[in-house]
Design an enzyme around this catalytic site. Sequence first.
Site, short mmCIF file in Angstrom:
data_model
loop_
_atom_site.label_atom_id
_atom_site.label_comp_id
_atom_site.label_asym_id
_atom_site.label_seq_id
_atom_site.Cartn_x
_atom_site.Cartn_y
_atom_site.Cartn_z
N TYR A 156 46.96 89.75 -30.25
CA TYR A 156 47.86 89.36 -29.16
C TYR A 156 49.26 89.88 -29.48
O TYR A 156 49.41 91.04 -29.84
CB TYR A 156 47.80 87.83 -28.97
CG TYR A 156 48.32 87.41 -27.62
CD1 TYR A 156 47.76 87.93 -26.45
CD2 TYR A 156 49.36 86.50 -27.49
CE1 TYR A 156 48.23 87.57 -25.20
CE2 TYR A 156 49.83 86.12 -26.25
CZ TYR A 156 49.27 86.66 -25.10
OH TYR A 156 49.74 86.30 -23.87
N ARG A 209 54.96 90.40 -14.44
CA ARG A 209 55.99 90.17 -15.46
C ARG A 209 55.29 89.95 -16.79
O ARG A 209 55.08 88.84 -17.24
CB ARG A 209 56.86 88.97 -15.11
CG ARG A 209 58.17 88.91 -15.89
CD ARG A 209 58.58 87.50 -16.21
NE ARG A 209 57.60 86.84 -17.08
CZ ARG A 209 57.69 85.57 -17.48
NH1 ARG A 209 58.68 84.82 -17.05
NH2 ARG A 209 56.78 85.03 -18.26
N LYS A 227 44.56 86.60 -24.63
CA LYS A 227 44.75 85.14 -24.58
C LYS A 227 43.40 84.41 -24.73
O LYS A 227 43.28 83.43 -25.46
CB LYS A 227 45.40 84.76 -23.26
CG LYS A 227 46.20 83.49 -23.32
CD LYS A 227 47.68 83.82 -23.27
CE LYS A 227 48.52 82.65 -23.67
NZ LYS A 227 49.90 82.75 -23.18
N GLU A 298 49.20 83.20 -15.88
CA GLU A 298 49.94 83.87 -16.94
C GLU A 298 50.73 85.06 -16.39
O GLU A 298 50.19 85.89 -15.65
CB GLU A 298 48.96 84.37 -18.02
CG GLU A 298 49.61 85.01 -19.22
CD GLU A 298 50.21 83.99 -20.19
OE1 GLU A 298 51.03 84.39 -21.03
OE2 GLU A 298 49.85 82.80 -20.10
N ASP A 299 51.98 85.14 -16.77
CA ASP A 299 52.83 86.30 -16.53
C ASP A 299 52.94 86.71 -15.05
O ASP A 299 52.85 87.89 -14.71
CB ASP A 299 52.36 87.49 -17.37
CG ASP A 299 52.75 87.32 -18.84
OD1 ASP A 299 53.45 86.35 -19.15
OD2 ASP A 299 52.35 88.15 -19.67
N ASP A 319 50.90 78.73 -18.56
CA ASP A 319 51.30 78.74 -19.96
C ASP A 319 52.75 79.18 -20.14
O ASP A 319 53.43 78.73 -21.05
CB ASP A 319 50.37 79.62 -20.78
CG ASP A 319 50.62 79.49 -22.27
OD1 ASP A 319 50.64 78.35 -22.76
OD2 ASP A 319 50.83 80.52 -22.94
N ASP A 320 53.23 80.08 -19.26
CA ASP A 320 54.62 80.53 -19.38
C ASP A 320 55.59 79.37 -19.22
O ASP A 320 56.61 79.29 -19.93
CB ASP A 320 54.93 81.59 -18.32
CG ASP A 320 54.07 82.82 -18.47
OD1 ASP A 320 53.97 83.33 -19.59
OD2 ASP A 320 53.48 83.27 -17.47
N ASN A 463 59.80 87.49 -26.53
CA ASN A 463 58.81 88.41 -27.06
C ASN A 463 58.93 89.75 -26.34
O ASN A 463 59.40 89.80 -25.21
CB ASN A 463 57.39 87.86 -26.84
CG ASN A 463 57.06 86.70 -27.77
OD1 ASN A 463 57.24 86.80 -28.97
ND2 ASN A 463 56.59 85.60 -27.20
#
Length: 646
Positions: A156, A209, A227, A298-299, A319-320, A463
């Site tokens: 990851y 993103r 993930k 996610e993202d 999760d973000d 990150n």
Amino acid sequence: MSAPSMSHQNSSISSSSSSSTTPSTSSTLSPSSSTTSISSKLKTASMATMTLQPQPTIRPPSAGNSGRSSPVSSISNGNLDTSYSAESRKYLGTYGLTPPTVESFDLQEKRCLHQLALKTSPIEKYQYLSNLRSTNVHLFYRIAMDHMKELTPLIYTPVVGEACLRWSEIYQQPEGLYLSYEDKGNIPSILQNWPQQHVEITVVTDGSRILGLGDLGINGMGIPVGKLALYTACAGIRPDATLPLTLDLGTNNVALREDPFYMGSRRPKVTAEEEREFLDELMSALTEKFPGIVIQFEDFKNPFPALERYQNTYTCFNDDIQGTGAVVLAGVINAVKRTGIPVKDQRAVFMGAGSAGVGVAKQIVEFFVKEGLTEDEARRCFWLVDTKGLVTNDRGDKLADHKTYFSRDDNNGEQFKTLPEVIEYVKPTILMGLSTMGGIFDKNILTRMGEMNEHPIIFPLSNPSDNSECTFEDAMKYTNGRAIFASGSPFPSLMWDGKLVSPGQGNNMYVFPGIGLGSILCKAVTITQEMIYSSAASLSTALSPEEVSAGSLYPDISRIREVSVIVARGVIRAAQRGGVDREIAARNLDDASLDEWIIERMYDPRRERDAVEKEVMDLVATASRPESPAAESAPAVEMAASASKL
């Protein structure tokens, strides 16, 4: 995760039922005192030849296929494992497809690590591990679990960032499911193409993103793949029960659309209304095809609308927003304890006021409220900074909806346009970075934080590593070794004052695997905010006595399976308190028994070989009893008997 075609498929987590409906109110084992016990239970479960659940089920042969998987499907699910005995290979139809030697796990691992060491770049190592996961899934997870700390950055972050940037360029094999906007109206039929019929969790992104890298379109598939690999390695969710899902809704990245290698739709991103309609169909189709599925977003560039629209209807979380907030909150809980400063006197400056920053801040607000502040008092402990400066009501621009909660109204008309100005104005005890602006916590800012605080809390969380607001070395150097530090990306340990000191890493993998595992196990109807908060509170208690003595904020990553059990337990208890659980069997268990119940249901790749071989031997034993009805009618038994004669 690749799309394996399993020849002996079973539910990743099997649940029993009970007539008892009385929730347990006693707690015989607190998280902080249970780490040693959980570690022992995990080792015992791993060493056991068989556990009650889950057990791989070898299906008897059926007309047309003799019960054997094709070489392609065998390759994809780990049946071509050189640790399997000749009897098991014969039964699985893989005899002769691998060299005859039966190898130990240790020897397999040594070969793989040797091959990995021959790769000269991180992206080559990433590709090697991806291929291993696709061709021998159980071997991949055995190695990942044994070398969690070393391999996680390759599976990851940070290496997945490069993999996503180059996804279309380095593409080699199918991994996950892609749904394009042109598929609108046909999503249910496309989901039928996924080879696994029992999916318990999906990670879904639209690629708009990815990490701090921006809009990468379908190249973002590396995120769901990576993930879900961590869901399996860290929390024992079976790999064949996971679905990596990328939505091809177009991209506003012109360079991608003009790249001849780009494998997504060459169209601008759809409108928010079009995306909402698409997601409505997707959410309905996913839950109809896979009842009870946990859906992790996610993202997404703007993750709030989907979370707000679906969180009270489906078993989903982001999760973000929520995972990041929970893992940071756990670190903040422990950091605040170390400072000795009460929460009412804490002042937090956030560099970055996007979805992740706001999500983290709201989680900490909840902690401050539980510590005795009113919500308004807690909210006023936070100052958010974006590219235009301090977020205030009278700044003159239209604020995004998610920023208004923390927008300041007490600045007396004065505007603070830079981070140094805000720091001088606020004099923070906590400095959080979620800006993706690498190095913005420079020497002057870090020095000032050290001058204002005995133990400044400094969390550069962006990150990948290049986007981190500062390094661990700089934080220690410019605060004279007094910073309480945690980052989003890994940094090396260093010598300070004659001692080796290691940085904390607020990695989401401390919480999201346990959130997913706990939600699946308790059959949660929804994932509530209390469940998310409980994941953070549980993580904060998961430190071993040695880690507490060393001043660690987070457990050692090598203990992640133990940590996931503790987090899952907290999530289950919160679901039970909130009345959103449907698994009756878990309600009357004390904490120690609940830990055992969780561990029994975790996938452990070390048990897969022995499980298959025990089933083969059981069938051989059945075949030796002529009076058995199965011996007369089951071709599977005949095949097993034949295998035993090799």
